[in-house]
Design an enzyme around this catalytic site. Structure first.
Site, PDB file in Angstrom:
ATOM      1  CG  ASP A  89      62.457  -1.945  11.056  1.00  0.00           C
ATOM      2  OD1 ASP A  89      62.034  -2.968  10.484  1.00  0.00           O
ATOM      3  OD2 ASP A  89      63.380  -1.965  11.886  1.00  0.00           O
ATOM      4  CG  ASN A 107      63.720  -7.037   3.683  1.00  0.00           C
ATOM      5  OD1 ASN A 107      63.420  -5.878   3.450  1.00  0.00           O
ATOM      6  ND2 ASN A 107      64.062  -7.441   4.900  1.00  0.00           N
TER       7      ASN A 107
HETATM    8  C1  LIG Z   1      53.242   0.409  -2.268  1.00  0.00           C
HETATM    9  C2  LIG Z   1      54.329  -0.037  -1.405  1.00  0.00           C
HETATM   10  C3  LIG Z   1      55.680  -0.157  -1.994  1.00  0.00           C
HETATM   11  C4  LIG Z   1      54.067  -0.344  -0.144  1.00  0.00           C
HETATM   12  C5  LIG Z   1      55.102  -0.641   0.833  1.00  0.00           C
HETATM   13  C6  LIG Z   1      54.511  -1.372   1.971  1.00  0.00           C
HETATM   14  C7  LIG Z   1      55.502  -1.458   3.076  1.00  0.00           C
HETATM   15  C8  LIG Z   1      55.340  -0.559   4.219  1.00  0.00           C
HETATM   16  C9  LIG Z   1      56.511  -2.328   2.966  1.00  0.00           C
HETATM   17  C10 LIG Z   1      57.541  -2.488   3.972  1.00  0.00           C
HETATM   18  C11 LIG Z   1      57.955  -3.902   4.019  1.00  0.00           C
HETATM   19  C12 LIG Z   1      58.958  -4.193   5.048  1.00  0.00           C
HETATM   20  C13 LIG Z   1      59.938  -5.257   4.746  1.00  0.00           C
HETATM   21  C14 LIG Z   1      58.960  -3.519   6.216  1.00  0.00           C
HETATM   22  C15 LIG Z   1      59.900  -3.767   7.330  1.00  0.00           C
HETATM   23  O1  LIG Z   1      59.193  -4.318   8.392  1.00  0.00           O
HETATM   24  P1  LIG Z   1      59.429  -5.841   8.733  1.00  0.00           P
HETATM   25  O2  LIG Z   1      58.549  -6.657   7.851  1.00  0.00           O
HETATM   26  O3  LIG Z   1      60.894  -6.147   8.623  1.00  0.00           O
HETATM   27  O4  LIG Z   1      58.894  -5.931  10.195  1.00  0.00           O
HETATM   28  P2  LIG Z   1      59.752  -6.247  11.497  1.00  0.00           P
HETATM   29  O5  LIG Z   1      60.837  -5.217  11.541  1.00  0.00           O
HETATM   30  O6  LIG Z   1      58.750  -6.096  12.608  1.00  0.00           O
HETATM   31  O7  LIG Z   1      60.263  -7.641  11.353  1.00  0.00           O
END
Ligand SMILES: CC(C)=CCC/C(C)=C/CC/C(C)=C/COP(=O)(O)OP(=O)(O)O
Length: 520
Positions: free
Chosen positions: A290, A339
């Site tokens: 996160d 999401n």
């Molecule tokens: C190869 C592969 C599958 C890579 C994965 C890359 C990766 C770390 C994806 C996570 C995406 C995600 C929705 C993260 C949550 O943070 P958020 O976007 O909700 O951020 P926030 O909590 O600050 O709003």
């Protein structure tokens, strides 16, 4: 993407093999550790002081390797000094100065000796707290220059002379290592941690320690209890030093260096603790990654995608951190069904990036960074674009026979939908296996039947027994809803892309200490 090339890995492996097997002075594991620290010091000196050139560092490495080639293999087993008392005895009585040693090396030796005498006079405690470390760095610079110059420019064909000369240099190295070690080594530096320090000196080589370790010694050759022995020797050496907290240990006041070095020391410390912890690492660790967007915003990055990109690189690192900490099953949550409410302007680039990373992991120079990873995706694949599904299928097929590390990415995953799916499948299975009507099957379904239909069970994995969430959020959001019944929970304050290895290891240590009663 930063990763080691196999050529670099092979070079380091060969180098360490030679050090370990061929150089008498390095026959003791601790000396390999100390050398690793020394190598790290060289690289850092080069990076931060800018006084030691890359060629000089190379010179030392080449020099050591050429010494390894030339030394008499019958000499293996020489006892080297390992405590302050032994070092003093060694320097004072058993290290005769060869007559043909260049004068300037003799002078540096004398300076180092003076340093030792000074330390003794002042008491080691006071000595180490003073900015005397700066002098050591100057001496290190001089030492490295002279040594590399001598090793690189010496072309005599007189074998006897070369051998004496090289031997003397080796002794010099050890001599210096002792000082270096006493100044900056942590008390619980493990073999693994030291290798990490060594490879971390080269940013492209980061995060491969256990793997490297196995390649160097082979699985069957890893001496059982080696880390323990190493720790004992370190403890022995450290017994002569004043006790200090990690943060108080003397470090040169060079911007960036301290933070970096403290992080390495902390990792080594936590790894040492984990090694000797009576608990065990999670059988199956789940991670809620996160805080990518917050990271991006806080760091003023160009776009949300930039945060996700750093997050994806972090994922590669964390895989290898988890593997080297003894975890065999790792499931990370990369996209929830919630999401999907994010618009295509955020999701499409995110999907493309994921596809790129999976392709890179699959096709890269060192596939998946750690050997024999089995890669699988859980969740609702129907919501993913075709190009992403294609590469996922390829990766799943290519890694289907791997067994050492199970790595799952949860995409389009939601805890409630997993439980709903599992309940439906459990009823269906009951009907089919026991030839029941739907009403009879519903009446007979048990918790164990539903557990069997969770993703983990279907993939033949143990249930998730620990969940780590980054960015300080204190909730599950439905991750592993069924399995979280008995899972332990660790919250990390850092955003996912900013999570440090020391924080990760500390969380594992904390998890390993939990007293789990399972409701009893
Ligand atoms: C190869 C592969 C599958 C890579 C994965 C890359 C990766 C770390 C994806 C996570 C995406 C995600 C929705 C993260 C949550 O943070 P958020 O976007 O909700 O951020 P926030 O909590 O600050 O709003």
């Amino acid at each position: 993407m930063i990763r080691s090339s196999s050529t670099e890995r092979q070079q380091v492996i060969k180098w360490l093999q030679k050090l370990h097997c061929n150089i008498p002075i390095f026959v003791f594991e601790t000396n390999v550790l100390v050398f690793a620290t020394f190598a790290y010091g060289l690289v850092k000196a080069h990076e931060h002081l800018g006084c030691v050139t890359a060629e000089e560092v190379d010179g030392i490495v080449k020099g050591v390797m050429s010494m390894a080639d030339k030394l008499d293999p019958n000499d293996v087993g020489r006892k080297v000094p390992n405590t302050i008392a032994e070092i003093e005895d060694y320097l004072g009585n058993r290290l005769p100065m060869d007559t043909d040693v260049p004068i300037r090396l003799h002078r540096i030796g004398a300076e180092l000796c003076n340093l030792r005498a000074e330390a003794k006079k002042q008491g080691y405690s006071k000595f180490l707290r003073q900015p005397i470390i700066t002098i050591k760095w100057i001496l290190l610079r001089k030492f490295v220059r002279h040594l590399s110059e001598d090793v690189l420019t010496y072309h005599s064909t007189d074998k006897g002379f070369i051998q004496r000369f090289l031997w003397w240099n080796i002794r010099k190295i050890h001599w210096f290592l002792s000082y270096f070690h006493y100044s900056v080594c942590p008390s619980e530096l493990t073999f693994d941690g030291a290798l990490e320090i060594l490879v971390a000196g080269n940013p492209r080589m980061a995060n491969v320690p256990i793997d490297l370790y196995r390649e160097i010694f082979g699985n069957e050759k890893i001496p059982i209890g080696l880390p323990g022995q190493a720790i004992r020797r370190f403890a022995d050496m450290e017994a002569h030093l004043p006790r200090m907290d990690i943060d108080q240990r003397p470090m040169p006041s060079i911007p960036g260096f301290r933070e970096d070095a403290v992080e390495l020391v902390k990792c080594s410390y936590y790894r040492g603790k984990l090694l000797r912890s009576p608990g065990h690492p999670p059988r199956h660790l789940g991670i809620i990654m996160d805080g990518n967007r917050r990271y991006s915003k806080r760091r003023g990055l160009d776009s949300v995608l930039a945060g996700h990109q750093v997050g994806a690189q972090k994922l590669l690192q964390v895989m290898s951190w988890a593997f080297s900490a003894g975890i065999q099953n790792l499931t990370v949550w990369a996209l929830s069904d919630d999401n999907l409410k994010r618009g295509p302007q955020e999701l499409n680039p995110l999907f493309s990036m994921m596809a790129d990373y999976i392709r890179e992991m699959l096709m890269g120079d060192a596939p998946f960074l750690i050997p024999e990873v089995r890669f699988r995706v859980i969740g609702d694949r129907s919501i993913l674009p075709d190009h992403l599904n294609d590469i996922i299928t390829k990766a799943e097929t290519a890694t289907a026979n791997n067994t050492r590390f199970n790595f799952q990415i949860a995409l389009g995953y939601g805890g409630r939908s997993e439980v709903t799916r599992a309940a439906k499948l459990a009823v269906q299975a009951k009907m089919e296996q026991e030839c029941l009507s739907i009403d009879e099957a519903v009446a007979k379904v048990t918790e164990a039947d539903i557990t069997r239909q969770t993703y983990s069970a279907q993939l033949g994995l143990p249930q998730i027994d620990a969940i780590l969430r980054t960015s300080g959020e204190n909730r599950l959001s439905g991750f592993a809803l069924w399995e979280s019944h008995h899972a332990e929970f660790a919250i990390v304050q850092e955003n996912w892309p900013a999570m440090k290895q020391s924080t990760f290891l500390k969380s594992l240590l904390d998890l390993s200490k939990r007293n789990r009663r399972f409701g009893a």
